[in-house]
Every structure is written in structure tokens, then in C-alpha cells.
Design an enzyme around this catalytic site. Structure first.
Site, short mmCIF file in Angstrom:
data_model
loop_
_atom_site.label_atom_id
_atom_site.label_comp_id
_atom_site.label_asym_id
_atom_site.label_seq_id
_atom_site.Cartn_x
_atom_site.Cartn_y
_atom_site.Cartn_z
N LYS A 161 0.86 -1.19 0.00
CA LYS A 161 0.00 0.00 0.00
C LYS A 161 0.89 1.23 0.00
O LYS A 161 1.51 1.55 1.01
CB LYS A 161 -0.89 0.05 1.24
CG LYS A 161 -1.94 1.17 1.12
CD LYS A 161 -2.57 1.54 2.43
CE LYS A 161 -1.95 2.73 3.10
NZ LYS A 161 -1.86 3.96 2.29
N GLU B 291 9.40 1.52 10.68
CA GLU B 291 10.36 2.60 10.39
C GLU B 291 9.63 3.91 10.59
O GLU B 291 8.79 4.28 9.77
CB GLU B 291 10.87 2.50 8.95
CG GLU B 291 11.68 1.25 8.66
CD GLU B 291 13.06 1.28 9.29
OE1 GLU B 291 13.50 2.37 9.70
OE2 GLU B 291 13.68 0.21 9.38
N CYS C 208 12.85 11.46 7.25
CA CYS C 208 12.77 10.99 8.64
C CYS C 208 14.08 11.18 9.39
O CYS C 208 14.09 11.46 10.58
CB CYS C 208 12.39 9.52 8.64
SG CYS C 208 13.43 8.54 7.54
N GLU D 94 8.39 16.19 15.44
CA GLU D 94 8.90 16.12 14.06
C GLU D 94 8.15 17.16 13.22
O GLU D 94 6.93 17.07 13.06
CB GLU D 94 8.63 14.71 13.53
CG GLU D 94 9.43 14.36 12.32
CD GLU D 94 9.12 12.95 11.83
OE1 GLU D 94 7.98 12.49 11.99
OE2 GLU D 94 10.03 12.33 11.26
P1 NAD Z 1 1.75 8.50 8.04
O1 NAD Z 1 2.04 7.72 9.27
O2 NAD Z 1 0.67 9.51 8.06
O3 NAD Z 1 1.36 7.49 6.85
C1 NAD Z 1 2.24 6.46 6.45
C2 NAD Z 1 1.44 5.38 5.75
O4 NAD Z 1 0.55 4.81 6.69
C3 NAD Z 1 0.58 5.89 4.59
O5 NAD Z 1 0.60 4.94 3.56
C4 NAD Z 1 -0.80 5.96 5.23
O6 NAD Z 1 -1.88 5.83 4.32
C5 NAD Z 1 -0.75 4.75 6.15
N1 NAD Z 1 -1.72 4.73 7.23
C6 NAD Z 1 -2.41 5.74 7.79
N2 NAD Z 1 -3.24 5.27 8.75
C7 NAD Z 1 -3.05 3.92 8.80
C8 NAD Z 1 -3.60 2.89 9.59
N3 NAD Z 1 -4.51 3.11 10.51
N4 NAD Z 1 -3.16 1.63 9.38
C9 NAD Z 1 -2.21 1.37 8.46
N5 NAD Z 1 -1.65 2.31 7.67
C10 NAD Z 1 -2.08 3.58 7.84
O7 NAD Z 1 3.14 9.11 7.58
P2 NAD Z 1 3.41 10.06 6.34
O8 NAD Z 1 2.85 11.39 6.67
O9 NAD Z 1 2.99 9.40 5.09
O10 NAD Z 1 5.00 10.10 6.30
C11 NAD Z 1 5.77 10.89 7.13
C12 NAD Z 1 6.26 10.10 8.32
O11 NAD Z 1 6.96 8.95 7.89
C13 NAD Z 1 7.24 10.89 9.14
O12 NAD Z 1 6.98 10.68 10.52
C14 NAD Z 1 8.60 10.29 8.77
O13 NAD Z 1 9.58 10.42 9.75
C15 NAD Z 1 8.22 8.86 8.55
N6 NAD Z 1 9.20 8.19 7.71
C16 NAD Z 1 10.06 7.30 8.30
C17 NAD Z 1 11.04 6.67 7.52
C18 NAD Z 1 12.01 5.69 8.14
O14 NAD Z 1 12.63 4.94 7.40
N7 NAD Z 1 12.16 5.67 9.46
C19 NAD Z 1 11.13 6.95 6.16
C20 NAD Z 1 10.24 7.84 5.60
C21 NAD Z 1 9.27 8.46 6.39
#
Ligand code: NAD
Length: 506
Positions: free
Chosen positions: A182, A256, A290, A391
Site C-alpha cells: 500500500k 520505520e 525521517c 517532528e
Molecule cells: P503517516 O504515518 O501519516 O502514513 C504512512 C502510511 O501509513 C501511509 O501509507 C498511510 O496511508 C498509512 N496509514 C495511515 N493510517 C493507517 C492505519 N490506521 N493503518 C495502516 N496504515 C495507515 O506518515 P506520512 O505522513 O505518510 O510520512 C511521514 C512520516 O513517515 C514521518 O513521521 C517520517 O519520519 C516517517 N518516515 C520514516 C522513515 C524511516 O525509514 N524511518 C522513512 C520515511 C518516512
């Protein structure tokens, strides 16, 4: 509207319409224009995709393929990325606001390199390990097998769609799993297209894609009884929900999550190098990474001179259309996110931070509908302020002052997160000593964002657990089985069994 490209689901090797027929606009964050429409799946679609993945797993072609053969397929995946680089670059820029510079010089080479690294790693990965025989009279031999977990659910964030796709799909494939991906519903186009291209080299059903939002598709995946493992990249907030949902069926789960990377500047550091490097640490991808360096901890003795250099250099960074090769900082990924980042800048000011450059929205000629923010440095931040604890995920650096190294280490570690950290100094012995104290999965000395595709990446504390990249990432997609074989046919001579059959052989 009707001429816009459509990005459907990919199920069992085919472009597939979502069961409910819903599509959503995909917005270019640099212009606000709609660049395509992506299928929005639901729980029914997740069921269909999981059934396809389960069917491919049970069919055994992929999971029982010899590692040397699987290696060839992984090389073919790398070639697919390189052959279609131009199209993938355009999609990545269009949906996520990645700069051309980033997409060309970072994303595509790193994605191709990762697939090639995995293609090599899979050939020598210890899928079967013989344990050393014990001294005679040993009646049994022991092996450890690494087997694919089964059907994996892979959920990615919006900030680096192609990289995150590859960090998960690559090792899951290398281990012999089948999967449902997804992508983020905000930036799905490049992921759906890459998955479609990879169907040419993968057996049907091995890689399926269901785009959709977290509530509809994410929950259906993390709660699904026939998904064996979830690998999630996203915020710590959603990571908690994912971990809780996975517990309902005891799914394997790796996370992650977010970060709040501290960079510790020691008094002897070269200030020009720090000024440039610390801004690269925070402004890469407009701060939407991130592992960005978002807190800069600066010793009293160099505090004001370094602030001056940061302000000068920050003012030279080009904010612009990401498709322009001169652009260093592109837009925020969505309007909602733009407002969120602006809210953080305002909260920092209200809490007493001093704006030494930036601090407001940026206007970019030709991109009037875009979501741009001026590269911003906030000085006099304390580690208690929201801008130091949460963040921000935007081009905002929080500069914090310290007096001695113990204080700097305490501030650096005083965070819920532990993804990245850095040290700026000319004294590499000191750097080693400070690196030992920092609680983070990646520590960089005199640079930032240095990530090899064969070195592990992941978090301490609430930045998650599990490691991606390199051979380490395959470990997250295998189950471990101990197989012990008796080499004694005569029941009277099976030593262990005497514990029950006490009269045997007397
Ligand atoms: P987010 O947590 O809002 O969404 C991430 C994913 O989770 C999306 O695909 C979203 O649709 C999905 N999602 C949302 N609700 C969900 C649920 N209830 N169950 C399962 N999936 C669900 O994050 P974002 O805004 O897309 O990305 C930014 C965040 O990602 C930041 O906190 C960043 O630090 C983190 N990030 C971490 C890494 C890493 O490798 N540690 C890499 C990239 C981004």
C-alpha cells in the site's frame, strides 16, 4: 479531466479496477494541479490482493526458486528501474515534489543499487546453515533454515515513494515472500507504475498493489488474518496503531518511524563545513526526511559566529520548481502539511525562538499554486519547545546552545526518537567517544544522509525497530526453523528417549 492518466490496482499481475470503482486526484505539490487519478481500494480489494499473494505463495514457484535464479530476477528488477528511469523520475517529481536533482542523483541510482545489492546478497544469504557437529557419539545433526514469512503487507510513506517501495519490496522478494503493497495515497503514481513494470519479470500474484487511505486499506491489511507480516514506514503515531493491530493476529511487524536528529557541533569544528552540512542535513527534500538533522546543538564558544554563517548560506538556497535542476528546496507535499509546518514555525516564535532566516511561505514564479516554505533557522531554541521535541518535517532547523559535552549528549538523547544523529568535529577520537553515547540507529560524523544500500538503517526508541537496506533487511522477512535429524534407526540406542522409556535396553 478524462485525459488524465489512471493508476489502477495491480492484482495477480493485472491492472485491476477497485471493487467500489473509486479514484482520487493526485496533486502536484509544486503547482496544485491534478496530474492523474489513482484507484482508492478498500477491504474487498485487500482481500482480493491477499488471495492473489497467498495463491502465489502456495504455488511455490517464487518461494522455492533457487537463490541463484532469484538473484537473476532481482537484477532484472534493477534493469527495469534503469530502463524506465526517465518515466519514473517524472512521476516521482510530479506526485511528491522531489527535486529533479534528488530524483536523478539519489532516488534512481539508490533504487537500482539496492536491487543489485540484494541480487548479490541473496546468493550467499544463509538460507541453510549447518550447525557444527558435536563430538561422537552424536545421534543427530542440526540445521537452521531461513524460510519466507509468507504473505507480507508493505505500507509506505509519501516522502520518498520509489526508495521506500524498494526498501520493502526488494528484501521481501529476496527472501521468497509474496506481498501486497500500500503506497501512500498522497503519492501513489510512481509506486503503482513501478509495480506494473515489474510484473514483466515477476510471477503473477507475487507483487500486488492496493492504493488507498489508512482507514480503509491500512487497517484492513494490519488486521488481515491471512497477512503474516507487516513492514510499515510512516509516523510514530500511525506506527502505534499498526503495532496494536498486528498484535490481534500476532503478525510479525517492523516499523520505520519518525525522527528528530540531533547534530552536535564541537568547539573545534570547521564552521564553514558545519554551516553547509547542517543545512544539507535539514533541507534535503525540503526537510521531509525521517533522518534529517533537525536539532543543531552548538557550543557557547562558536554559537553566534555559526548562526551568522547559517543565515548567510540559508539565504542562498534556491527554493523553486522541483523540475528545475537549479532547485535545492521544493514544496511541502500537500497544503495540509504546508499549514502544519507553518504552525510549527509560529509555535517556535511564540515559545521564544529567534528567527535568523526564513520564517514564512516562499513564492515561486510559475508555481503560484504550490506549497513552498522559506528555509528557516530558529535560534535560541530550548529542548523543551515543541519545535525541538516534535517532528516538523519541513525546512526548519532548531539551534540549541550547550556549555559542555555532557550537556550536549544529554540534550541529544532527550528525545522520544532515535533514528539519526551526527557529530561535527575535527577530532575523530572525540567523535568516536560521542558516537558511543548517542542513542540512534545511524550516526554520521562531519556529514549527513550518508546511506549505503548495503548498510543497515533503522531506529532506536520510538523511531521504530527492524533494519532496512542490505542483507540485514532480508532478516526481517524470514522465519527461522531449526531442523534436527536423527541418524539412529535403532530405538534402543536413541539416548534421549530413555528419559521416558526407562526400561529400554536396560
Ligand atoms: P503517516 O504515518 O501519516 O502514513 C504512512 C502510511 O501509513 C501511509 O501509507 C498511510 O496511508 C498509512 N496509514 C495511515 N493510517 C493507517 C492505519 N490506521 N493503518 C495502516 N496504515 C495507515 O506518515 P506520512 O505522513 O505518510 O510520512 C511521514 C512520516 O513517515 C514521518 O513521521 C517520517 O519520519 C516517517 N518516515 C520514516 C522513515 C524511516 O525509514 N524511518 C522513512 C520515511 C518516512
Amino acid at each position: 479531466m478524462t485525459d488524465l492518466p489512471l493508476y489502477p490496482l495491480i492484482i495477480n499481475g493485472e491492472r485491476t479496477e477497485p471493487a467500489a470503482g473509486h479514484y482520487a486526484d493526485v496533486i502536484n505539490p509544486a503547482t496544485g494541479d491534478c496530474i492523474g487519478r489513482a484507484a482508492m481500494g478498500d477491504a474487498t480489494d485487500v482481500d482480493r490482493a491477499v488471495a492473489a499473494a497467498r495463491g502465489a505463495f502456495e504455488q511455490r514457484q517464487w518461494r522455492e526458486m533457487a537463490p541463484a535464479e532469484r538473484s537473476k530476477v532481482l537484477y532484472a528488477c534493477a534493469h527495469t528501474v534503469m530502463q524506465n528511469a526517465q518515466e519514473l523520475i517524472e512521476l516521482e517529481i510530479g506526485c511528491s515534489g522531489a527535486t529533479l536533482n534528488r530524483a536523478v542523483n539519489l532516488d534512481i541510482p539508490a533504487v537500482a543499487d539496492l536491487w543489485m545489492n540484494l541480487a548479490e546478497a541473496v546468493k550467499t544469504y544463509p538460507f541453510v546453515t549447518n550447525q557444527s557437529p558435536r563430538p561422537l557419539p552424536e545421534q543427530w545433526h542440526s540445521q537452521v533454515w531461513k524460510e519466507p514469512v509468507g504473505v507480507c503487507g508493505l505500507i509506505t510513506a509519501w516522502n520518498f515513494p520509489l526508495l521506500l517501495f524498494s526498501w520493502k519490496v526488494g528484501p521481501a522478494l529476496a527472501a521468497g515472500n509474496t506481498m501486497v503493497l500500500k503506497p501512500s495515497e498522497l503519492t501513489p503514481t510512481s509506486s503503482i507504475r513501478l509495480a506494473e513494470l515489474l510484473q514483466a519479470v515477476l510471477p503473477p500474484g507475487v507483487l500486488n498493489v492496493v492504493n488507498g487511505d489508512g482507514a480503509a486499506v491500512g487497517d484492513a491489511m494490519t488486521l488481515h488474518p491471512d497477512i503474516d507480516k507487516i513492514s510499515f514506514t510512516g509516523s510514530t503515531r500511525v506506527g502505534r496503531i499498526v503495532q496494536t493491530n498486528c498484535a490481534s493476529t500476532m503478525k510479525r511487524c517492523t516499523l520505520e518511524l519518525g525522527g528528530k536528529g540531533p547534530g552536535v557541533v564541537l568547539p573545534d569544528a570547521d564552521l564553514d563545513m558545519v554551516a553547509q552540512g547542517a543545512l544539507w542535513a535539514v533541507y534535503m527534500n525540503a526537510g521531509q526526511a525521517c533522518e534529517s538533522g533537525t536539532r543543531l546543538l552548538v557550543h557557547d564558544s562558536i554559537y553566534e559566529p555559526l548562526l551568522q554563517k547559517l543565515a548567510e548560506r540559508s539565504g542562498q538556497v534556491v527554493v523553486g520548481n522541483p523540475a528545475d535542476p537549479a532547485t535545492g528546496v521544493g514544496p511541502m507535499a500537500t497544503e495540509t502539511h504546508f499549514k502544519r509546518v507553518m504552525g510549527y514555525i509560529e509555535s517556535g516564535i511564540a515559545d521564544g525562538a529567534r528567527v535568523i532566516c526564513g520564517g514564512g511561505p516562499a513564492s515561486v514564479p510559475g508555481c503560484e499554486g504550490g506549497f513552498f516554505i522559506q528555509p528557516t533557522v530558529l535560534a535560541d531554541v530550548t529542548n523543551e519547545m515543541r519545535v525541538a521535541r516534535e517532528e516538523i518535517f519541513g525546512p526548519v532547523l532548531a539551534v540549541i546552545r550547550y556549555s559542555d559535552i555532557d550537556e550536549a549528549i544529554r540534550i541529544a538523547n532527550d528525545s522520544d526518537y532515535g533514528l539519526s544523529a551526527g557529530i561535527w568535529t575535527g577530532d575523530l577520537v572525540k567523535a568516536q567517544q560521542v558516537a558511543r553515547e548517542l542513542r540512534a540507529g545511524s550516526v554520521w560524523v562531519n556529514d549527513w544522509h550518508m546511506m549505503r544500500t548495503d548498510a543497515p538503517f533503522g531506529g532506536y526508541k520510538q523511531s521504530g525497530y527492524g533494519r532496512e537496506l542490505g542483507a540485514w533487511s532480508i532478516d526481517s522477512y524470514v522465519e527461522t526453523k531449526a531442523v534436527q535429524m536423527s541418524f539412529e534407526r535403532n530405538p534402543l540406542r536413541k539416548n534421549g528417549q530413555r528419559i521416558v522409556h526407562t526400561r529400554m535396553g536396560q
